[in-house]
Design a protein around this motif. Sequence first.
Motif, short mmCIF file in Angstrom:
data_model
loop_
_atom_site.label_atom_id
_atom_site.label_comp_id
_atom_site.label_asym_id
_atom_site.label_seq_id
_atom_site.Cartn_x
_atom_site.Cartn_y
_atom_site.Cartn_z
N ALA A 179 0.82 -1.21 0.00
CA ALA A 179 0.00 0.00 0.00
C ALA A 179 0.85 1.26 0.00
N ILE A 180 2.06 1.19 0.54
CA ILE A 180 2.94 2.37 0.55
C ILE A 180 3.93 2.35 -0.62
N GLY A 181 3.72 1.42 -1.56
CA GLY A 181 4.52 1.39 -2.78
C GLY A 181 5.94 0.89 -2.59
N SER A 182 6.11 -0.16 -1.77
CA SER A 182 7.45 -0.65 -1.45
C SER A 182 8.05 -1.52 -2.53
N TYR A 183 7.23 -2.10 -3.41
CA TYR A 183 7.73 -3.10 -4.34
C TYR A 183 7.99 -2.52 -5.72
N GLY A 184 8.96 -3.10 -6.40
CA GLY A 184 9.33 -2.66 -7.73
C GLY A 184 10.66 -3.27 -8.11
N GLU A 185 11.34 -2.67 -9.07
CA GLU A 185 12.64 -3.20 -9.52
C GLU A 185 13.74 -2.77 -8.56
N TYR A 186 14.51 -3.73 -8.09
CA TYR A 186 15.66 -3.48 -7.24
C TYR A 186 16.92 -3.80 -8.02
N ARG A 187 17.84 -2.85 -8.07
CA ARG A 187 19.06 -3.02 -8.85
C ARG A 187 20.26 -3.17 -7.92
N ILE A 188 21.05 -4.19 -8.17
CA ILE A 188 22.32 -4.37 -7.47
C ILE A 188 23.40 -3.73 -8.33
N GLN A 189 24.07 -2.70 -7.78
CA GLN A 189 24.99 -1.90 -8.56
C GLN A 189 26.39 -1.90 -7.94
N THR A 190 27.36 -1.60 -8.78
CA THR A 190 28.72 -1.38 -8.31
C THR A 190 28.85 0.06 -7.82
N VAL A 191 30.03 0.41 -7.29
CA VAL A 191 30.23 1.78 -6.84
C VAL A 191 30.20 2.77 -7.99
N ASP A 192 30.40 2.31 -9.21
CA ASP A 192 30.33 3.17 -10.40
C ASP A 192 28.93 3.16 -11.02
#
Length: 431
Positions: free
Chosen positions: A315-328
């Motif tokens: 309901a608070i919009g917590s879900y979606g695409e999560y990206r694992i990124q490097t420091v760059d």
Amino acid sequence: LAGPALRNRLAGLKVLLLNISRAVTRDVLITFSPTEGPRMPNMTEKGKAGKIQLPREMFQSLSSRTVRVVVTVLNIQQLHMFKEVNQTGRVLDNTVVGITVGETSISGLRDPVQLTFAHGQLPPGVTRQCVFWDLSKGTAGGWSISGCVTQPGDKGTVCSCNHLTFFTLLLNPVLDRSTAQALMAVATAGCGVAMAFSIFTIAFCILLRCRFRLEETLRINLGLHVNLGGSLLFLNLAFLLNSGLCNGTQPWTCKVLGGLTHYCLLCCFTWTALEGFHFYLLFVKVLGTYIHHYLAKLCLVGWGFPALIVVVAGAIGSYGEYRIQTVDHQVIARLCWITSKHLLVHYITNCGYFGLIFLFNMAVFGVVTQKSCCLQATGAVQGDCKAWKVALVAAGLFCLLGATWALMFLTYGTSSAPVLYIFTILNSLQG
């Protein structure tokens, strides 16, 4: 080089020269910043600059009355220096600090030199490491941690080193692309194997409940195991769907997948807690415990409570695409999960929730182990109980109570990659 190119390179080199007396009574303090270079401390500064603290004992041990101290701040991007072969980490602000005292090499200091590298909030998924340039590494040198201790802080990181040379703060990614791909491959294979064993376990327990006339306690035990196995089966299935469909999906599809994966994970945690609660009733409150429609009420909690959490989080919009990124900021993996903007939801509903369950289950595990040992000592347990059998039962109970998930609390810091492999293998094969 000549003209503008030379001036551009020299702009990346800033030097401070000091003459320090051997009779100095205080530590020598110097501040530095990537833009202004090294300078003597200014009372108006409010912690935005880095700091260098040279111990007075270092000067008192020298033979000459005065000594020349040279502090350099280098922008390695402009100077094209300090490039390590196959370097995965990033140098903070492209800044390297060099310190020389006199004309001799100084090492083995009892009171270390302290460098404080100032920085703001660092991106998630990086570890800080104090390093120096070691000319003995490789053909042209490389970064080394020998003799340096890293003390992370919120607004800066303190590097304590027992020698003088060129120092920097290296930001290492917790995961690089090859490690992330290897972990995904291990998890996918493990989930496939775990699903097969979960289906076999569920079918076997259902067969026992239906074909044989068992005591009510045994039927409840089997029912609990069926539900825990079912939650693990759904979690593995949700992960496989997530990893296979997250790329190129519609936003609403990714939100549904993220919520489904979160729900299955919470169900798995909840059923491990209910297993611990059931063990508590069996081994601690042995007598006088009867709960009407006991298994049905456990199912209401085990499958209903996680649904309530997921509905509120959705309901608070917590879900979606999560990206694992490097420091760059290079994307190395994508998942439909709790988004980076709502990491507090992850910390509360996953880390905090499981932390409470883990403490409760470990307390139950300790009580059960203590009671079993007492029964063994008094001779109340009949039969041959070999040590390896006891250890095997304890390990099975340990996994049944979800203790392997506690490894997620150790996946931070410089040793996170090996722990991530162990965490992924154990929990993907939990079924």
